[in-house]
Design a protein around this motif. Structure first.
Motif, PDB file in Angstrom:
ATOM      1  N   THR A  70      58.155  93.889  69.181  1.00  0.00           N
ATOM      2  CA  THR A  70      56.758  93.891  68.737  1.00  0.00           C
ATOM      3  C   THR A  70      56.495  95.122  67.867  1.00  0.00           C
ATOM      4  OG1 THR A  70      56.170  92.921  70.871  1.00  0.00           O
ATOM      5  CG2 THR A  70      54.355  93.777  69.509  1.00  0.00           C
ATOM      6  N   ALA A  71      56.969  96.274  68.335  1.00  0.00           N
ATOM      7  CA  ALA A  71      56.721  97.532  67.626  1.00  0.00           C
ATOM      8  C   ALA A  71      57.359  97.508  66.236  1.00  0.00           C
ATOM      9  CB  ALA A  71      57.250  98.705  68.434  1.00  0.00           C
ATOM     10  N   VAL A  72      58.593  97.072  66.147  1.00  0.00           N
ATOM     11  CA  VAL A  72      59.285  97.070  64.855  1.00  0.00           C
ATOM     12  C   VAL A  72      58.636  96.057  63.912  1.00  0.00           C
ATOM     13  CG1 VAL A  72      61.473  96.657  63.677  1.00  0.00           C
ATOM     14  CG2 VAL A  72      61.443  97.876  65.850  1.00  0.00           C
ATOM     15  N   ALA A  73      58.279  94.899  64.452  1.00  0.00           N
ATOM     16  CA  ALA A  73      57.637  93.880  63.612  1.00  0.00           C
ATOM     17  C   ALA A  73      56.309  94.402  63.072  1.00  0.00           C
ATOM     18  CB  ALA A  73      57.431  92.603  64.417  1.00  0.00           C
ATOM     19  N   LEU A  74      55.570  95.102  63.915  1.00  0.00           N
ATOM     20  CA  LEU A  74      54.297  95.677  63.450  1.00  0.00           C
ATOM     21  C   LEU A  74      54.533  96.755  62.397  1.00  0.00           C
ATOM     22  CD1 LEU A  74      52.074  96.032  66.642  1.00  0.00           C
ATOM     23  CD2 LEU A  74      51.442  94.897  64.498  1.00  0.00           C
ATOM     24  N   ALA A  75      55.527  97.601  62.641  1.00  0.00           N
ATOM     25  CA  ALA A  75      55.829  98.660  61.674  1.00  0.00           C
ATOM     26  C   ALA A  75      56.178  98.042  60.322  1.00  0.00           C
ATOM     27  CB  ALA A  75      56.978  99.538  62.178  1.00  0.00           C
ATOM     28  N   ALA A  76      56.926  96.934  60.344  1.00  0.00           N
ATOM     29  CA  ALA A  76      57.298  96.275  59.086  1.00  0.00           C
ATOM     30  C   ALA A  76      56.068  95.651  58.434  1.00  0.00           C
ATOM     31  CB  ALA A  76      58.366  95.209  59.354  1.00  0.00           C
ATOM     32  N   CYS A 122      58.271 104.692  62.898  1.00  0.00           N
ATOM     33  CA  CYS A 122      58.235 103.832  64.084  1.00  0.00           C
ATOM     34  C   CYS A 122      59.010 104.547  65.186  1.00  0.00           C
ATOM     35  CB  CYS A 122      58.869 102.476  63.777  1.00  0.00           C
ATOM     36  SG  CYS A 122      58.816 101.337  65.170  1.00  0.00           S
ATOM     37  N   GLU A 123      58.280 104.978  66.201  1.00  0.00           N
ATOM     38  CA  GLU A 123      58.904 105.748  67.273  1.00  0.00           C
ATOM     39  C   GLU A 123      58.921 104.937  68.564  1.00  0.00           C
ATOM     40  OE1 GLU A 123      57.711 110.323  66.606  1.00  0.00           O
ATOM     41  OE2 GLU A 123      56.002 108.992  66.909  1.00  0.00           O
ATOM     42  N   ILE A 124      60.099 104.855  69.176  1.00  0.00           N
ATOM     43  CA  ILE A 124      60.250 104.132  70.440  1.00  0.00           C
ATOM     44  C   ILE A 124      60.402 105.176  71.544  1.00  0.00           C
ATOM     45  CG2 ILE A 124      61.600 102.406  71.709  1.00  0.00           C
ATOM     46  CD1 ILE A 124      60.537 101.205  69.124  1.00  0.00           C
ATOM     47  N   PHE A 125      59.368 105.318  72.349  1.00  0.00           N
ATOM     48  CA  PHE A 125      59.416 106.303  73.438  1.00  0.00           C
ATOM     49  C   PHE A 125      59.890 105.637  74.712  1.00  0.00           C
ATOM     50  CE2 PHE A 125      56.408 108.070  70.474  1.00  0.00           C
ATOM     51  CZ  PHE A 125      56.658 109.437  70.510  1.00  0.00           C
ATOM     52  N   THR A 126      60.853 106.297  75.373  1.00  0.00           N
ATOM     53  CA  THR A 126      61.393 105.697  76.586  1.00  0.00           C
ATOM     54  C   THR A 126      61.636 106.762  77.645  1.00  0.00           C
ATOM     55  OG1 THR A 126      63.126 104.231  77.414  1.00  0.00           O
ATOM     56  CG2 THR A 126      63.752 105.717  75.613  1.00  0.00           C
ATOM     57  N   ASP A 127      62.444 106.428  78.655  1.00  0.00           N
ATOM     58  CA  ASP A 127      62.620 107.372  79.762  1.00  0.00           C
ATOM     59  C   ASP A 127      63.919 108.173  79.668  1.00  0.00           C
ATOM     60  OD1 ASP A 127      64.330 105.292  80.264  1.00  0.00           O
ATOM     61  OD2 ASP A 127      63.412 104.682  82.158  1.00  0.00           O
ATOM     62  N   VAL A 154      66.324  95.649  66.610  1.00  0.00           N
ATOM     63  CA  VAL A 154      67.258  96.312  65.697  1.00  0.00           C
ATOM     64  C   VAL A 154      67.525  95.403  64.496  1.00  0.00           C
ATOM     65  CG1 VAL A 154      69.482  97.485  65.514  1.00  0.00           C
ATOM     66  CG2 VAL A 154      68.310  97.400  67.722  1.00  0.00           C
ATOM     67  N   GLU A 155      67.639  94.115  64.771  1.00  0.00           N
ATOM     68  CA  GLU A 155      67.836  93.130  63.705  1.00  0.00           C
ATOM     69  C   GLU A 155      66.681  93.202  62.697  1.00  0.00           C
ATOM     70  OE1 GLU A 155      69.794  89.510  65.637  1.00  0.00           O
ATOM     71  OE2 GLU A 155      67.996  88.693  64.701  1.00  0.00           O
ATOM     72  N   LEU A 156      65.467  93.249  63.229  1.00  0.00           N
ATOM     73  CA  LEU A 156      64.285  93.329  62.356  1.00  0.00           C
ATOM     74  C   LEU A 156      64.230  94.657  61.611  1.00  0.00           C
ATOM     75  CD1 LEU A 156      61.226  91.853  64.308  1.00  0.00           C
ATOM     76  CD2 LEU A 156      62.435  90.892  62.359  1.00  0.00           C
TER      77      LEU A 156
END
Ligand code: ADP
Ligand code: ASP
Ligand code: MG
Length: 403
Positions: free
Chosen positions: A155-161, A168-173, A215-217
């Motif tokens: 969702t995040a990558v699609a929105l960034a595109a 586009c930052e993916i925050f995780t643990d 990653v594909e997107l």
């Protein structure tokens, strides 16, 4: 700048964490940036919803399952909007329908087709932080769909595109992408950079840190990703087309325990058998992965293949239905197998990676049951209970703990 920030389940797991996310978003906003936030469901709530469904029935409708699972993300986005509101930062939460986030019809594994950006841009225009539910979409009949486990990254990558975001930052643990799952391999080392192709292989082969579709997107739309921790300010890992560092021989190892192996023994050794077998599975939308056919003997051959564990029983039933009993001797199914892979762009120009991997497995006393390769990967199928031992030995063989 327009920045898309995605926070996973652990990062919004409780009240404190939600305020932590709110603070990070507020900082970015107060620096004058436009901020779009994508959230996962809190903590383990998606798992809990699945359990809840199971308490009602063993075979819930796929449509209702997506209806149920999509509620998790709706909780977290609303709470974050409230947290920001309490800090006097204007924010609005939107679900997939409100956005609208159009996907294919396939419940539980839908693909994003198109995102309407008007509503989001309108809210941004009004200087609001826009918080979007990850993982969910709507099909052309307005049914709610979900993108598959871990799908909020996508969702995040699609929105960034779609929004042509600047970052586009993916925050995780964890602090970023590691040479192996840091929870299972103690010497795993964080990578500064990794290419899309390598990341795609790792994600597909079990490195759950990113959803593989994301990653594909990202590759398709050239969205540079940063994977980093929501709990500290460390730099994280950049995922992009080319890395500056000298191409590493191997960039990581991954394991996937969600695999099963089916062997159809004693099939007739005549043309069309493989076609018939795999076509009957494909027609039921069952994806197969590694395939091995034995050398024929006495007019018969064996075909073995791997697939995702959850499809294994159905696959056996499909074969039994499509092959008359005397067309084969037996079907045997083994769910206690795992795939272990090494991935690295440097493999293309350096022979011997496969041999080193097999040596590492030999050192660890792990038997190889199947092998498959691509230009930048070697995958083996092994017994599931040997996974951690195999990972550790391979990781050490390639000195992945050393920079
Ligand atoms: P989120 O809820 O933030 O989406 P996930 O649980 O989906 O978090 O992904 C993060 C987890 O991925 C980490 O906690 C880690 O155990 C696991 N992981 C598996 N392989 C890797 C890897 N190569 N690098 C980093 N993390 C990995
Ligand atoms: N909440 C969903 C899941 O647990 C999506 C995600 O976390 O990305 O799979
Ligand atoms: Mg995830």
């Amino acid at each position: 700048m327009l920045i898309v920030k995605k926070f996973g389940g652990t990062s919004v797991g409780n009240r404190e964490r939600i305020f932590n996310v709110a603070r990070r978003c507020a900082e970015e906003y107060n620096d004058g940036n436009d901020v779009v936030v994508v959230l996962s469901a809190m903590g383990k709530s998606t798992d809990e919803l699945i359990e809840l469904a199971r308490s009602i029935t063993d075979s819930p409708s796929k449509r209702e399952m997506d209806m149920l699972l999509s509620t998790g993300e709706q909780v977290s986005v609303a709470l974050l909007a409230m947290a920001l509101g309490s800090m006097r930062i204007p924010a609005v939460s939107l679900n997939a329908y409100q956005v609208a986030m159009h996907t294919t019809h396939r419940y539980g594994n839908a693909r994003i087709k198109r995102i309407d950006t008007d509503r989001i841009l309108n809210e941004i225009e009004q200087r609001k932080i826009v918080i979007v539910t990850g993982f969910q979409g709507i099909d052309k009949f307005d049914n709610i769909t979900t993108l598959g486990r871990g799908g909020s990254d996508t969702t995040a990558v699609a929105l960034a595109a779609a929004l042509h975001a600047d970052a586009c930052e993916i925050f995780t643990d964890v602090d970023g992408v590691y040479t192996a799952d840091p929870r299972h391999v103690k010497n795993a080392r964080k990578l500064d950079e990794i290419t899309y192709d390598e990341m795609l292989e790792l994600a597909t082969l079990g490195a759950g840190v990113l959803h593989n579709r994301s990653v594909e997107l990202a590759k398709k739309y050239n969205v540079v990703l940063v994977v980093r921790s929501s709990l500290n300010e460390n730099e994280g890992t950049i995922v992009k087309e080319e890395t500056n560092v000298e191409k590493m021989l191997v960039s990581g190892v991954a394991a996937d325990k969600n695999a099963a192996r089916i062997a159809v023994v004693g099939l007739k050794d005549i043309p069309g058998v493989a076609f018939h077998l795999f076509n009957s599975l494909a027609r039921k939308n069952i994806n197969v992965d590694m395939i091995l056919q034995s050398v024929g003997r006495d007019g018969t051959k064996d075909i073995s293949f791997t697939l995702e564990e959850e499809y294994a029983d159905e696959a056996v039933a499909v074969i039994q239905k499509n092959f008359p009993k005397n067309d084969y001797n037996s079907i045997n199914l083994d769910k206690k197998v795992a795939k272990v892979s090494v991935v690295g762009a440097g493999m293309q120009t350096n022979p011997g990676v496969a041999a080193s991997m097999f040596e590492a497995l030999y050192d660890a006393g792990v038997n190889i049951r199947m092998i498959s390769t691509s230009e930048i990967r070697v995958t083996v199928l092994i017994d599931e209970d040997k996974t951690d031992r195999a990972l550790a030995s391979i990781h050490e063989k390639f000195s992945l703990d050393m920079a």
